[in-house]
Structure formats: structure tokens, C-alpha cells
Design an enzyme around this catalytic site. Sequence first.
Site, mmCIF file in Angstrom:
data_model
loop_
_atom_site.group_PDB
_atom_site.id
_atom_site.type_symbol
_atom_site.label_atom_id
_atom_site.label_comp_id
_atom_site.label_asym_id
_atom_site.label_seq_id
_atom_site.Cartn_x
_atom_site.Cartn_y
_atom_site.Cartn_z
ATOM 1 N N ARG A 177 0.931 -0.766 -0.167
ATOM 2 C CA ARG A 177 0.117 -0.189 -0.233
ATOM 3 C C ARG A 177 1.024 1.118 0.288
ATOM 4 N NH1 ARG A 177 -5.629 -1.822 1.719
ATOM 5 N NH2 ARG A 177 -5.121 -4.153 2.514
ATOM 6 N N THR A 178 0.059 1.918 -0.054
ATOM 7 C CA THR A 178 1.205 3.502 -0.873
ATOM 8 C C THR A 178 0.870 4.380 1.135
ATOM 9 O OG1 THR A 178 -0.037 3.724 -3.622
ATOM 10 C CG2 THR A 178 1.282 5.770 -1.799
ATOM 11 N N LEU A 179 2.018 4.023 1.609
ATOM 12 C CA LEU A 179 2.029 4.651 3.011
ATOM 13 C C LEU A 179 2.277 6.325 2.717
ATOM 14 C CD1 LEU A 179 3.053 1.760 4.843
ATOM 15 C CD2 LEU A 179 1.019 1.617 4.624
#
Length: 239
Positions: free
Chosen positions: A16-18
Site C-alpha cells: 500500500r502507499t503509506l
Amino acid sequence: MERIEGLLGPEDNKSRTLSPYVTGTSVIGIKYKDGVLMAADMGGSYGSTLRYKNVERVKPVGKHTLVGASGEISDFQEIMRYLDELILYDNMWDDDNSLGPKEIHNYLTRVMYNRRNKFDPLWNSLVIGGVKNGKKYLGTVSMLGVHFEDDHIATGFGNHLARPILRAEHSNDMSFEDAVKLLEKCMLVLLYRDRSAINKLQISNITEEGVTISQPYSLKTFWGLSAFKDPTKGAQGSW
């Protein structure tokens, strides 16, 4: 039942794009006499480094819509994959109807708000513009799902630096030439003031006849102002 793994590997391994890594800066959209114009530069910043200089951040969607994006480039690519599937599904009906910019805007509003509620947002601010049945449309949606329509829209630093210029000089009955000059004026201000901006931009035009995206080009600049010659004069500290 045995689970079938997707082409990208097991679902458990999905990342995921944290936080955003490679990002694009401002997108500006305006209505004019015949349609909608959008402008964006082609820079992609890796942190504070201008790593990529050929990133197209305004894309056509279907027959009637343009979508431009600030923020994380990989999340914009994911959004375009969603939209490609949506347009393909719509075309499969073969009912002589097609999704317009308002429908695309509503869809993206739901997507962005849904991902926000999952605490897995798409790190983008989107500008959606288009023309369908003679009606011009321009709207935006943020990574939180906040959305609205207006006659001119800017994301990123453009929301602070370009919108005052647009409020003073924009009108919906502007000619194409005047609208392009106004966009170039805004992009020049952003080039001078936004660290992440680069002097390589595209202007996209959508009318009832279709979409035209210009070849990349640069603006004429002037760096001889006294403030540019000695920017640290009078600054506090040892630097």
C-alpha cells in the site's frame, strides 16, 4: 477450496502507499468559450529531487473527459486502470451512450472516499473536465473525497498562487488564445515559486469535437530580477 493467486502474487503480499514517493505538482483547469483547458508540467519528484521530467499527468478518459492529477504518480496510474475498466464496461453495453465528465467525477468521488475510509487513500488531487451535449464541466476531488465544481480549478501550490490570478482575469467566454495565455501566466508564476515545478508543460484541450494534447514545450523566463541574484541577502543564520 484452494485459493487462486492473481498475476501479481498472493493477496497477502499486496503493498500500500503509506506515503507518496514520486509526485507531481499543480494542475490547472479552466473553462473557455469552446470547452475546457488543462495545464500541467511534466515533472516527477522523488522526494525533493526532480527525478523524472517526462511524466504526462493529464489523460483522456472516454470520448468526453480529461483527468489531471497532482500527487503520487503510481496512485494516478492505478486510478487510470480503474477508469480504463469503467470505460470498457460502459462500451460493452453498445447502447449509443457514453459516460460524460460529470459521471466520471461522481465515480472518482466515490473511489477516493471509499479508499479514504479504508485508511488506504489514493494520494492524489484530481481535476476532471470535459464537454458533453454542449455543456462544459469542470470539477475536482481530493484524496479525502472532498469535491466541488467551479469555472476554474487548481491543485497543489496552484490553489494558492494561481487561483487569485484566475479570479481576477478569467471569464467563461474567453477565446482559446486568451485562455492559453492565462494558463501560461499561471504556470510561469508556479515555475518561479514552486520548487517542484519544471519548465516543461503540456496544455490539453477538450471540446465537443474531441481531445487535443499539445506537445511538451517551455515558457520564456527571466531570472535577472534583483531578488533572484542574491536570494540569501538579509537572511538569518549561518547559511
